[in-house]
Scaffold this active site. Structure first.
Site, PDB file in Angstrom:
ATOM      1  CB  SER A 119      -0.961   0.010   1.195  1.00 43.89           C
ATOM      2  OG  SER A 119      -0.248   0.093   2.410  1.00 43.89           O
ATOM      3  CE  LYS A 156      -2.843   2.101   4.268  1.00 40.57           C
ATOM      4  NZ  LYS A 156      -2.157   0.941   4.850  1.00 40.57           N
TER       5      LYS A 156
END
Length: 202
Positions: A119, A156
């Protein structure tokens, strides 16, 4: 501490030297190969004997999950899988320690986290990498953080607006994670400060 047999001392010395030279414990196969055992299972039996004598600790589920207990531990801890509701740096979560100077990262790294998934690939954080993390809750929008959402840990880019947190991936195939602070448990575990990539360490 109980007295070690000559063979047990050989195994212990090998583990200690391997950590000193490569920054990580050896695998069972490496122990077997270097000491002439017939199979990794023979190495495992010696490790269990050392664990019973209190000189090492075996971390289940990790091929290099051997922790020395006879000497003061140094290096950066590698955090493995984290059980729900438990602190990230709980002793039972530490797979091993890497002999890397924490000060090579700015700010200094407090622990390593193994990256799972792609990701964040657009900024060079790949599956299997070891992410160096500075433990802090003092982070700003736009920084790469290690966050915990309802006991799930993720890496993230942070974007906070009022009572809503957006955790943004660096890969167009992954949608943002949206957290409602009024309804979900959310905490910052640390700030990403670097990446270690070494196929031998993954």
């Amino acid at each position: 501490m109980k007295v070690l047999t000559a063979r047990q001392q050989q195994v212990y010395d090998l583990i200690r030297d391997h950590i000193a030279h490569s920054g990580m414990p050896p695998t069972r196969a490496e122990i077997a190969q270097q000491l002439g055992f017939r199979s990794p299972n023979a190495a495992e039996e010696h490790l269990k004997a050392l664990a019973r004598k209190g000189v090492i600790e075996i971390v289940s589920g990790a091929s290099r999950g051997i922790r020395l207990l006879m000497e003061e531990e140094t290096g950066i801890p590698l955090v493995g899988r984290v059980a729900a509701g438990e602190p990230l740096l709980a002793q039972e979560h530490i797979e091993c320690r890497y002999q890397v100077d924490p000060a090579m990262f700015k700010p200094s790294a407090d622990f390593l986290l193994r990256v799972s998934g792609m990701s964040m690939k657009n900024i060079g954080i790949m599956d299997g990498d070891l992410l160096a993390v500075h433990k802090t809750e003092d982070v700003r929008n736009g920084q790469i953080v290690v966050a915990r959402i309802d006991d799930e840990v993720t890496v993230k880019r942070l974007k906070k607006q009022g009572n809503t947190v957006h955790l943004l991936a660096e890969n167009e195939e992954f949608a943002p994670i949206v957290v409602d602070l009024r309804q979900q448990s959310f905490s910052i575990e640390g700030l990403a400060v670097g990446v270690i990539r070494n196929s031998d360490w993954s």
